[in-house]
Design a protein around this motif. Structure first.
Motif, PDB file in Angstrom:
ATOM      1  N   TYR A  47       1.140  -1.431  -0.191  1.00  0.00           N
ATOM      2  CA  TYR A  47      -0.092  -0.155   0.099  1.00  0.00           C
ATOM      3  C   TYR A  47       0.754   1.634   0.028  1.00  0.00           C
ATOM      4  CZ  TYR A  47      -3.387  -3.462   0.822  1.00  0.00           C
ATOM      5  OH  TYR A  47      -4.439  -4.741   1.049  1.00  0.00           O
ATOM      6  N   PRO A  49       2.174   4.677   1.615  1.00  0.00           N
ATOM      7  CA  PRO A  49       1.649   4.729   2.664  1.00  0.00           C
ATOM      8  C   PRO A  49       1.680   6.404   2.947  1.00  0.00           C
ATOM      9  CG  PRO A  49       4.848   3.875   2.651  1.00  0.00           C
ATOM     10  CD  PRO A  49       3.789   4.192   0.569  1.00  0.00           C
ATOM     11  N   ASN A  52      -2.296   4.674   1.685  1.00  0.00           N
ATOM     12  CA  ASN A  52      -2.746   3.402   2.394  1.00  0.00           C
ATOM     13  C   ASN A  52      -3.643   2.988   0.988  1.00  0.00           C
ATOM     14  OD1 ASN A  52      -1.456   2.242   4.522  1.00  0.00           O
ATOM     15  ND2 ASN A  52      -2.476   3.899   5.364  1.00  0.00           N
ATOM     16  N   ARG A 199       8.660  -4.523   1.507  1.00  0.00           N
ATOM     17  CA  ARG A 199       7.184  -3.267   1.540  1.00  0.00           C
ATOM     18  C   ARG A 199       7.460  -2.144   0.207  1.00  0.00           C
ATOM     19  NH1 ARG A 199       7.547  -3.050   7.791  1.00  0.00           N
ATOM     20  NH2 ARG A 199       9.752  -3.352   7.922  1.00  0.00           N
ATOM     21  N   SER A 346       3.864   1.678   7.503  1.00  0.00           N
ATOM     22  CA  SER A 346       2.689   0.986   7.317  1.00  0.00           C
ATOM     23  C   SER A 346       1.899   1.488   8.846  1.00  0.00           C
ATOM     24  CB  SER A 346       3.470  -0.258   7.941  1.00  0.00           C
ATOM     25  OG  SER A 346       3.679  -0.502   8.828  1.00  0.00           O
ATOM     26  N   GLN A 348       1.477   0.052  11.241  1.00  0.00           N
ATOM     27  CA  GLN A 348       1.664  -1.035  12.191  1.00  0.00           C
ATOM     28  C   GLN A 348       2.949   0.114  12.858  1.00  0.00           C
ATOM     29  OE1 GLN A 348       1.137  -2.385   9.413  1.00  0.00           O
ATOM     30  NE2 GLN A 348      -0.656  -3.579  10.060  1.00  0.00           N
ATOM     31  N   ASN A 383      -0.029   6.693   7.227  1.00  0.00           N
ATOM     32  CA  ASN A 383       0.701   6.969   8.313  1.00  0.00           C
ATOM     33  C   ASN A 383       0.696   8.024   8.590  1.00  0.00           C
ATOM     34  OD1 ASN A 383      -0.283   4.202   7.723  1.00  0.00           O
ATOM     35  ND2 ASN A 383       1.097   3.709   6.077  1.00  0.00           N
TER      36      ASN A 383
END
Ligand code: NAD
Length: 522
Positions: A47, A49, A52, A199, A346, A348, A383
């Protein structure tokens, strides 16, 4: 055949904005100079960042696909090894020219997949390009030595390639870090398997396309994808002789151990916590700007980001002024004009960074500038973590002990230079350290006593250019720093020494009786 070209075009599309991609194209592998779609049933969604939005799907390459890539590299090795150094050099010249020509395309892929600003992404490409440019000087770098060791006898040394070598790359420099391996490994005659970060593999795919166009023969450069399964395959595949890893301690310490157990060479650059000591006699304006830039550029996601300040003596209140400068930075989508920092990689990562900021608050530090909850108006779904400055931090706090890898600057205070050096040396990481001072004597003392491997004097991010080597220290590099990336040590890493001792003498002078004693060569 070296020098021939064809027209394989990478299926990485050229996007220069964060608009939703209507039909994302799956990322392919690169084997035998061709882009190969994966037959995998496991895919990793990638995705943007900043939004997303889905950009692509990255395959977890199957075992058969990874074996095919290794077979291609093995098959190519004999021909590539015996391709003359001058012919390999010509291909490298062309590769350098093509990377320059496709600079913006590479940078755009990085901005889309990784999030860093377009200007910063161009820097990512440049730092890798410089490794390729330096590799062009191989004809003077790879010369061996020769010595007449006895009458009519001489010893010569050569450096020979290892065979198939592999690189396992992190997300934060999608062009630079694959280019820490590709030019050095190939110019010295190796063939390689590259595993970009799952990523953001787009830049690496473009680098593969350009390699084919530059004339690298099929099999010299191959790209496979995936995460831990691919890494384990690389670690255990007997044909792979050396592994270059850059990434976190968690993955890297495991990789170094298992690669070593399997008898492979391994170079592994790991995590960091880079400090700067700020002395009251420094050029304050330069120091404050340099610190804000190095702490928050690339949203702090650089292994050499300046994440920790030790404010010495009366500089203890300068953090407030750094906060003023940090507030001027524009956080925005990386393609936007004037953006200074983009998102973190991300959701996370964002959550982890924010929880480390919260831990500092709970543990008694002062949040001088709080980036939690900030977002640019046009990118509500990215993010985002804004520049954050945490003051009055002590060594026992979680935000100090952990690598945050986000736009967060933690500030400690020290009464004296001695105390500052002690704090920095007590830290288990040793990638980089900087000092800001006008005093040559102070800087020299710092340089000699500090245990970090890369020292900046009024330079916040002292990453050496590729005529030197990337010389992290302590927990920031596996294996005690014996194998560092690029420069002379990098070339040594990808080559095996061979020495040849020869004796040429007139036949009539050779003795009729065998000599059984150990030669003394006197
Ligand atoms: P990471 O360790 O998560 O991933 C790096 C690579 O290892 C990826 O290709 C990934 O697929 C693989 N990997 C991840 N977890 C694995 C596991 N459990 N087993 C096997 N393989 C695994 O690192 P990252 O998040 O991509 O990169 C950020 C880290 O890299 C930071 O710690 C940063 O300091 C470090 N870094 C260091 C340098 C340096 O030169 N010292 C340079 C850049 C980044």
């Amino acid at each position: 055949q070296a020098g021939t070209t064809s027209a394989a075009t990478s299926p990485v599309e050229y996007h220069t904005n964060h608009d939703q991609i209507q039909q994302p194209i799956d990322t392919q592998m690169f084997v035998d100079n061709a882009f190969v779609p994966s037959k995998s049933d496991q895919w990793i969604e990638l995705y943007d960042p900043a939004t997303n939005n889905l950009v692509t799907r990255v395959p977890q390459s199957t075992t058969e696909e990874m074996k095919a890539a290794v077979a291609s590299a093995e098959k190519a090795f004999a021909g590539w090894k015996s391709t003359s150094l001058l012919a390999r050099q010509q291909i490298m010249f062309k590769y350098v020219a093509l990377i320059r020509e496709h600079w913006d395309r590479l940078a755009a892929s990085i901005t889309l997949e990784q999030g860093k600003t377009f200007a910063d992404a161009r820097g990512d490409v440049l730092r890798g390009l410089q490794v390729a440019e330096t590799a062009c000087g191989i004809t003077t770098q790879m010369q061996g030595e020769v010595l007449e060791v006895a009458k009519d006898m001489e010893t010569r040394s050569y450096r020979e390639p290892l065979g198939v070598v592999a690189a396992i790359c992190p997300f934060n420099f999608p062009a630079m870090i694959p280019l820490w391996t590709i030019p050095v490994a190939t110019i010295t005659g190796n063939t390689c398997i590259i595993k970009p970060s799952e990523r953001d593999p787009g830049a690496c795919m473009i680098l593969a396309e350009l390699a084919e166009k530059a004339g690298f023969p099929p099999g010299v450069i191959n790209i496979i994808h995936g995460s831990a399964k691919t890494v384990d395959f690389i670690l255990d595949e007997p044909a792979i002789k050396a592994i270059s890893f850059v990434g976190s301690n968690k993955a890297g310490e495991y990789i170094y151990k298992r690669a070593s157990e399997n008898g492979k060479r391994c170079q592994a650059n790991l995590g960091a916590k880079n400090h700067a000591a700020v002395l009251p006699d420094c050029n304050k304006n330069h120091a404050l700007n340099a610190i804000a830039g190095a702490a928050f550029g690339a949203a702090g996601q650089r292994c050499m980001a300046l994440s920790t300040l030790v404010l010495v003596g009366e500089t203890s209140n300068w953090a407030t002024e750094i906060a003023e400068r940090a507030k001027q930075l524009s956080m925005n989508g990386g393609f936007e004009e004037g953006a200074d920092l983009g998102p973190v990689i991300s959701p996370q990562a964002k959550e982890r960074i924010e929880s480390l900021i919260s831990s500092a608050e709970k543990e008694g530090a002062t949040i001088l500038l709080d980036g939690r909850g900030q977002k640019p108006a046009n990118y509500p779904n990215g993010n985002w973590v804004g520049p954050t400055i945490i003051a009055n931090v002590t060594k026992d706090m979680t935000c100090y002990k952990e690598e945050i890898f986000g736009p967060v600057l933690v500030c400690l205070n020290a009464a004296t230079l001695d105390e500052a050096i002690q704090v920095i040396n007590d830290n288990e990481y040793g990638n980089g350290a900087a000092i800001f001072t006008r005093s040559g004597a102070t800087a020299t003392r710092f340089q000699k006593e500090i245990e970090a491997g890369q020292v900046g004097i009024n330079v916040p991010i002292p990453v050496p250019l590729p005529m030197f080597s990337f010389t992290g220290n302590k927990k920031s590099i596996a294996g005690g720093g014996a194998n560092t990336f690029y420069g002379k040590p990098g070339m040594n890493f990808y080559t095996q020494q061979k020495t040849v001792t020869s004796f040429w003498k007139a036949e009539d002078a050779v003795s009729a009786k065998a000599n059984v004693n150990m030669p003394t060569q006197s």
